[in-house]
Enzyme design. Structure first.
Site, PDB file in Angstrom:
ATOM      1  N   ASP A  70      10.583  -9.631  56.390  1.00 24.62           N
ATOM      2  CA  ASP A  70      10.941 -10.802  55.555  1.00 24.62           C
ATOM      3  C   ASP A  70      12.419 -11.180  56.025  1.00 24.62           C
ATOM      4  O   ASP A  70      12.944 -12.451  55.403  1.00 24.62           O
ATOM      5  CB  ASP A  70      10.913 -10.594  53.999  1.00 24.62           C
ATOM      6  CG  ASP A  70      12.125  -9.331  53.714  1.00 24.62           C
ATOM      7  OD1 ASP A  70      12.540  -8.777  54.522  1.00 24.62           O
ATOM      8  OD2 ASP A  70      12.143  -9.395  52.415  1.00 24.62           O
ATOM      9  N   SER A  71      12.824 -10.612  57.102  1.00 22.30           N
ATOM     10  CA  SER A  71      13.911 -11.058  57.662  1.00 22.30           C
ATOM     11  C   SER A  71      13.577 -12.529  58.335  1.00 22.30           C
ATOM     12  O   SER A  71      14.416 -13.351  59.034  1.00 22.30           O
ATOM     13  CB  SER A  71      14.591 -10.217  58.952  1.00 22.30           C
ATOM     14  OG  SER A  71      13.303  -9.742  59.684  1.00 22.30           O
ATOM     15  N   ASP A 109       5.789  -7.133  55.517  1.00 21.91           N
ATOM     16  CA  ASP A 109       6.584  -6.971  54.408  1.00 21.91           C
ATOM     17  C   ASP A 109       6.247  -7.702  53.112  1.00 21.91           C
ATOM     18  O   ASP A 109       5.769  -8.705  53.134  1.00 21.91           O
ATOM     19  CB  ASP A 109       8.076  -7.674  54.920  1.00 21.91           C
ATOM     20  CG  ASP A 109       9.325  -6.574  54.776  1.00 21.91           C
ATOM     21  OD1 ASP A 109       8.995  -5.516  54.229  1.00 21.91           O
ATOM     22  OD2 ASP A 109      10.281  -7.035  55.486  1.00 21.91           O
ATOM     23  N   GLU A 208      18.309   1.819  56.191  1.00 20.97           N
ATOM     24  CA  GLU A 208      18.929   0.715  56.877  1.00 20.97           C
ATOM     25  C   GLU A 208      20.660   1.188  56.451  1.00 20.97           C
ATOM     26  O   GLU A 208      20.768   1.350  55.242  1.00 20.97           O
ATOM     27  CB  GLU A 208      18.463  -0.414  56.263  1.00 20.97           C
ATOM     28  CG  GLU A 208      19.502  -1.682  56.740  1.00 20.97           C
ATOM     29  CD  GLU A 208      18.960  -2.918  56.832  1.00 20.97           C
ATOM     30  OE1 GLU A 208      17.607  -3.302  56.400  1.00 20.97           O
ATOM     31  OE2 GLU A 208      19.476  -3.984  56.815  1.00 20.97           O
TER      32      GLU A 208
HETATM   33  O1  KIV Z   1      12.730  -7.600  57.233  1.00 16.48           O
HETATM   34  C1  KIV Z   1      13.166  -6.846  58.164  1.00 16.48           C
HETATM   35  O2  KIV Z   1      13.136  -7.499  59.379  1.00 16.48           O
HETATM   36  C2  KIV Z   1      13.595  -5.458  57.918  1.00 16.48           C
HETATM   37  C3  KIV Z   1      13.953  -4.523  58.925  1.00 16.48           C
HETATM   38  C4  KIV Z   1      15.629  -5.032  59.412  1.00 16.48           C
HETATM   39  C5  KIV Z   1      13.782  -3.168  58.762  1.00 16.48           C
HETATM   40  O3  KIV Z   1      13.241  -4.934  56.735  1.00 16.48           O
END
Ligand code: KIV
Length: 291
Positions: A70-71, A109, A208
């Site tokens: 969700d990044s 995610d 993280e």
């Molecule tokens: O959303 C994402 O990219 C993440 C990673 C940084 C682990 O959760």
């Protein structure tokens, strides 16, 4: 005389053809392959991906696990954080990544608001990601607080990657992105969180922004792999957001990022060269024209 490497007959050599990265396998990686890698002591890389074309580059480069994180909120959709990302957006991006790949295990995610209500909501959301996007596994944030959700998803046959330490969906509660697990009380909570998600059935755990020593200790204590991001070299796997890794992201990088390319600069230079050619009449040339 040919040199023959000394081998210990008591300890069988790992079969490198099975390696998650650099191995010979062409079928899609499964969670069983991930478990076997931990047993072999093999380290592996994970990257994020948000579209089919970029995902196909990483798939062909042999990256065994791709996370449709969700990044995407910050790195692809232009939001300030991951908080506004919706389940429909994650399904759209995840299905593109699945279509662009043939070997990488794809983890989708679960965005903020799609599982916090409880296990039933989590199952409803995860089922949509698996059925509509075709991901193999889902990821959700939280340790002890998300254990019931993980348990129900795993019972339903959905592999879960957990995510503890700094959980970006809680940015408003954290007041930023501070390192987690510092001090004895916080370290104890992280150990409890790691144990809780493993006991609930998670096949891997993202750590993280955790002190390296604590992450290494947790990695040794768990039988499922840890995937570090800002958690030192002692984790079983490492993940980076692809736009950070490739130098595409604008602005200041977190301390833990190493940039392996300068894509933002290259792409900007390419765009300017194209624009200069158009304005100056150098493009299109004769070889680009039809008659
Ligand atoms: O959303 C994402 O990219 C993440 C990673 C940084 C682990 O959760």
């Amino acid at each position: 005389m040919t040199h023959v490497a000394a081998q210990n007959p008591a300890r069988p050599q790992a079969d490198s053809s099975k390696a998650l990265y650099g191995g010979k396998g062409t079928r899609r990686i499964t969670v069983r392959d991930i478990a076997a890698a931990k047993e072999r002591g093999e380290k592996w890389p994970m990257l994020t991906a948000y579209d089919a074309m970029t995902a196909s580059v990483f798939d062909q480069a042999g990256i065994p696990v791709l996370l449709v994180g969700d990044s995407a909120g910050n790195c692809h959709l232009g939001y300030e954080s991951t908080v506004p990302v919706t389940l429909d957006e994650m399904i759209m991006l995840s299905s593109a990544v699945v279509r662009g790949t043939s070997r990488s295990l794809i983890v989708g995610d679960l965005p903020f608001g799609s599982y916090q209500e409880g296990p039933t909501q989590a199952l409803r959301s995860a089922t949509r990601l698996v059925k509509e996007a075709g991901v193999t596994a889902v990821k959700l944030e939280g340790g002890e607080r998300s254990a019931h959700q993980i348990e129900l998803l795993v019972q339903a046959g959905i592999p879960v990657m957990a995510h503890i330490g700094l959980t970006p969906q809680s940015v408003n509660a954290f007041g930023g992105y501070p390192v987690q697990g510092r001090g004895e009380e916080a370290a104890q909570q992280l150990r409890r969180d790691a144990k809780a998600v493993q006991d609930a059935g998670a096949f891997a755990v993202v750590l993280e922004l955790v002190p390296a020593e604590l992450a290494a200790e947790v990695t040794t204590a768990l039988h499922v792999p840890t995937v570090g991001i800002g958690a030192g070299a002692g984790c079983d796997a490492q993940v980076l957001v692809w736009t950070d890794m490739a130098g595409m992201t604008d602005g200041r990088m977190p301390k833990f990022v190493r940039q392996y390319a300068a894509l933002r600069e290259s792409l900007g230079d390419a765009a300017k060269a194209f624009a200069d050619d158009v304005v100056g009449g150098a493009y299109p040339a004769e070889e680009h024209s039809f008659h």
